[in-house]
Design a protein around this motif. Sequence first.
Motif, PDB file in Angstrom:
ATOM      1  N   LYS A 227      41.206  35.353  30.383  1.00  0.00           N
ATOM      2  CA  LYS A 227      40.630  35.650  29.075  1.00  0.00           C
ATOM      3  C   LYS A 227      39.915  36.990  29.177  1.00  0.00           C
ATOM      4  O   LYS A 227      39.070  37.187  30.052  1.00  0.00           O
ATOM      5  CB  LYS A 227      39.649  34.548  28.673  1.00  0.00           C
ATOM      6  N   ILE A 228      40.257  37.915  28.303  1.00  0.00           N
ATOM      7  CA  ILE A 228      39.702  39.268  28.380  1.00  0.00           C
ATOM      8  C   ILE A 228      38.368  39.283  27.658  1.00  0.00           C
ATOM      9  O   ILE A 228      38.302  39.284  26.422  1.00  0.00           O
ATOM     10  CB  ILE A 228      40.683  40.300  27.792  1.00  0.00           C
ATOM     11  N   THR A 229      37.309  39.284  28.447  1.00  0.00           N
ATOM     12  CA  THR A 229      35.952  39.189  27.920  1.00  0.00           C
ATOM     13  C   THR A 229      35.102  40.405  28.288  1.00  0.00           C
ATOM     14  O   THR A 229      34.262  40.837  27.511  1.00  0.00           O
ATOM     15  CB  THR A 229      35.271  37.911  28.446  1.00  0.00           C
ATOM     16  N   THR A 230      35.319  40.964  29.474  1.00  0.00           N
ATOM     17  CA  THR A 230      34.516  42.073  29.978  1.00  0.00           C
ATOM     18  C   THR A 230      35.404  43.278  30.241  1.00  0.00           C
ATOM     19  O   THR A 230      36.642  43.167  30.283  1.00  0.00           O
ATOM     20  CB  THR A 230      33.815  41.677  31.280  1.00  0.00           C
ATOM     21  N   PRO A 231      34.813  44.467  30.436  1.00  0.00           N
ATOM     22  CA  PRO A 231      35.637  45.640  30.773  1.00  0.00           C
ATOM     23  C   PRO A 231      36.513  45.428  32.006  1.00  0.00           C
ATOM     24  O   PRO A 231      37.661  45.875  32.031  1.00  0.00           O
ATOM     25  CB  PRO A 231      34.588  46.734  31.007  1.00  0.00           C
ATOM     26  N   SER A 232      36.007  44.743  33.020  1.00  0.00           N
ATOM     27  CA  SER A 232      36.824  44.527  34.215  1.00  0.00           C
ATOM     28  C   SER A 232      38.039  43.659  33.904  1.00  0.00           C
ATOM     29  O   SER A 232      39.114  43.845  34.493  1.00  0.00           O
ATOM     30  CB  SER A 232      35.984  43.888  35.334  1.00  0.00           C
ATOM     31  N   ASP A 233      37.901  42.704  32.969  1.00  0.00           N
ATOM     32  CA  ASP A 233      39.046  41.900  32.552  1.00  0.00           C
ATOM     33  C   ASP A 233      40.116  42.784  31.916  1.00  0.00           C
ATOM     34  O   ASP A 233      41.314  42.588  32.124  1.00  0.00           O
ATOM     35  CB  ASP A 233      38.630  40.832  31.533  1.00  0.00           C
ATOM     36  N   PHE A 234      39.681  43.743  31.114  1.00  0.00           N
ATOM     37  CA  PHE A 234      40.621  44.634  30.438  1.00  0.00           C
ATOM     38  C   PHE A 234      41.405  45.460  31.461  1.00  0.00           C
ATOM     39  O   PHE A 234      42.625  45.607  31.346  1.00  0.00           O
ATOM     40  CB  PHE A 234      39.880  45.566  29.479  1.00  0.00           C
ATOM     41  N   TYR A 235      40.706  45.980  32.467  1.00  0.00           N
ATOM     42  CA  TYR A 235      41.399  46.764  33.494  1.00  0.00           C
ATOM     43  C   TYR A 235      42.360  45.893  34.305  1.00  0.00           C
ATOM     44  O   TYR A 235      43.447  46.344  34.700  1.00  0.00           O
ATOM     45  CB  TYR A 235      40.382  47.442  34.411  1.00  0.00           C
ATOM     46  N   LEU A 236      41.975  44.640  34.550  1.00  0.00           N
ATOM     47  CA  LEU A 236      42.866  43.720  35.256  1.00  0.00           C
ATOM     48  C   LEU A 236      44.094  43.418  34.406  1.00  0.00           C
ATOM     49  O   LEU A 236      45.218  43.374  34.917  1.00  0.00           O
ATOM     50  CB  LEU A 236      42.116  42.430  35.588  1.00  0.00           C
TER      51      LEU A 236
END
Length: 238
Positions: free
Chosen positions: A214-223
């Motif tokens: 689940k894309i919740t934080t900036p690091s999730d977006f990069y992943l």
Amino acid sequence: MNIAVIFAGGTGQRMNTKTLPKQFLELHGKPIIIYTLEHFQGHSQIDGIVLVCVEGWLDHCRRLVEKYHITKVKAIVPGGETGQGSIWNGLHKAAELFPQDSVVLIHDGVRPLIDEEIITKDIECVQKNGSAITVSPAIETIALRQDNGEVGEIVERSRCQLAKAPQCFYLNEIMAAHQKAQNERRSDFIDSASLMRHYGHTLFTVEGPVENIKITTPSDFYLFRALLDARENSQIFG
């Protein structure tokens, strides 16, 4: 029938974006929510989609759905004050549009790394068992927290699963559970699985990949970007 209620009602406060809710952030020129919707649009067993959109962004959602030809979206409704309320809004609209015995797949709009196989297995599991909660195996040690700061029980990793989405049920059964919660003035259930379990339903699991994040934080977006690029490269280069 098989339908999807896609929840895109969050404001993305943990994403640190001052302009767009996280579901509308773009990767390679395409919003995250569209990556998610395309999985359901392209699945032969999905008959319709209800999209729950954050208040104030409904027109933006409509433009995106039209631009990317997501023709299975039959309604776009505003979210509620809580996640539970937003899902209720979507389910209520679905109940107006589709048969009560439909299989409904409740999914996060910012969980775009699902695939056709997960959706198929979820539908089959509901048809066989009455529910399907998509999970992934725990890949790190789980330790229970104690109030005094000490490490509590270390839970054997093989016994642990992470509950993710889609979370899938028969429409009439999840609607009835939500109605009970409303009658009891309960709005604190963290997800559909916890709500259904509280009201006595047996839940069955479908194991999906760890990368169903689940894309919740900036690091999730990069992943997400790295995983998406890796998928595309594997298709090109084998």
